[in-house]
Scaffold this motif. Sequence first.
Motif, mmCIF file in Angstrom:
data_model
loop_
_atom_site.group_PDB
_atom_site.id
_atom_site.type_symbol
_atom_site.label_atom_id
_atom_site.label_comp_id
_atom_site.label_asym_id
_atom_site.label_seq_id
_atom_site.Cartn_x
_atom_site.Cartn_y
_atom_site.Cartn_z
ATOM 1 N N MET A 1 27.417 45.524 80.868
ATOM 2 C CA MET A 1 26.895 44.233 80.419
ATOM 3 C C MET A 1 25.376 44.273 80.299
ATOM 4 O O MET A 1 24.812 43.742 79.344
ATOM 5 C CB MET A 1 27.299 43.127 81.401
ATOM 6 N N ALA A 2 24.724 44.902 81.253
ATOM 7 C CA ALA A 2 23.261 45.014 81.189
ATOM 8 C C ALA A 2 22.847 45.803 79.953
ATOM 9 O O ALA A 2 21.881 45.442 79.272
ATOM 10 C CB ALA A 2 22.729 45.677 82.458
ATOM 11 N N HIS A 3 23.587 46.855 79.645
ATOM 12 C CA HIS A 3 23.289 47.649 78.458
ATOM 13 C C HIS A 3 23.461 46.797 77.195
ATOM 14 O O HIS A 3 22.603 46.803 76.297
ATOM 15 C CB HIS A 3 24.203 48.874 78.409
ATOM 16 N N LEU A 4 24.554 46.047 77.122
ATOM 17 C CA LEU A 4 24.782 45.183 75.963
ATOM 18 C C LEU A 4 23.723 44.093 75.858
ATOM 19 O O LEU A 4 23.277 43.756 74.753
ATOM 20 C CB LEU A 4 26.175 44.555 76.040
ATOM 21 N N GLU A 5 23.313 43.541 76.975
ATOM 22 C CA GLU A 5 22.252 42.532 76.955
ATOM 23 C C GLU A 5 20.969 43.120 76.412
ATOM 24 O O GLU A 5 20.242 42.475 75.648
ATOM 25 C CB GLU A 5 22.033 41.958 78.355
ATOM 26 N N GLY A 6 20.666 44.359 76.792
ATOM 27 C CA GLY A 6 19.477 45.019 76.261
ATOM 28 C C GLY A 6 19.573 45.226 74.761
ATOM 29 O O GLY A 6 18.598 45.008 74.022
ATOM 30 N N LEU A 7 20.745 45.638 74.292
ATOM 31 C CA LEU A 7 20.933 45.815 72.848
ATOM 32 C C LEU A 7 20.790 44.488 72.105
ATOM 33 O O LEU A 7 20.152 44.428 71.047
ATOM 34 C CB LEU A 7 22.308 46.424 72.563
ATOM 35 N N LEU A 8 21.373 43.427 72.656
ATOM 36 C CA LEU A 8 21.262 42.114 72.010
ATOM 37 C C LEU A 8 19.819 41.615 72.000
ATOM 38 O O LEU A 8 19.369 41.018 71.018
ATOM 39 C CB LEU A 8 22.167 41.097 72.707
ATOM 40 N N GLN A 9 19.115 41.873 73.069
ATOM 41 C CA GLN A 9 17.706 41.460 73.124
ATOM 42 C C GLN A 9 16.917 42.199 72.044
ATOM 43 O O GLN A 9 16.090 41.591 71.342
ATOM 44 C CB GLN A 9 17.110 41.748 74.509
ATOM 45 N N GLY A 10 17.169 43.478 71.886
ATOM 46 C CA GLY A 10 16.493 44.246 70.837
ATOM 47 C C GLY A 10 16.863 43.733 69.462
ATOM 48 O O GLY A 10 16.008 43.648 68.555
ATOM 49 N N LEU A 11 18.117 43.380 69.253
ATOM 50 C CA LEU A 11 18.558 42.841 67.962
ATOM 51 C C LEU A 11 17.886 41.506 67.687
ATOM 52 O O LEU A 11 17.417 41.259 66.560
ATOM 53 C CB LEU A 11 20.081 42.689 67.972
ATOM 54 N N ARG A 12 17.790 40.639 68.692
ATOM 55 C CA ARG A 12 17.102 39.352 68.518
ATOM 56 C C ARG A 12 15.646 39.559 68.128
ATOM 57 O O ARG A 12 15.123 38.889 67.236
ATOM 58 C CB ARG A 12 17.170 38.538 69.815
#
Length: 75
Positions: free
Chosen positions: A55-66
């Motif tokens: 989940m932390a990894h996905l949150e990081g990816l989503l933050q980068g996408l945002r």
Amino acid sequence: MSPELIAILAVGVAMAGLMLTGQRSLRRDIERVEAALTKRLERVETGQTELRERMAHLEGLLQGLREAIAHNRAA
């Protein structure tokens, strides 16, 4: 000692023996179940830790996408 008293005492001793044997067996069963539950709980905790990391990894990816989307709109 009368025969009745001897019979009563014999039944008491026999019942005590049965109760102790039953308690010993029950204690073994409980220990076995406790060990199994401990193993399962450890597996659940391990799985939860792995999910937390994913989940932390996905949150990081989503933050980068945002940030990438916001940066493109600002430009």
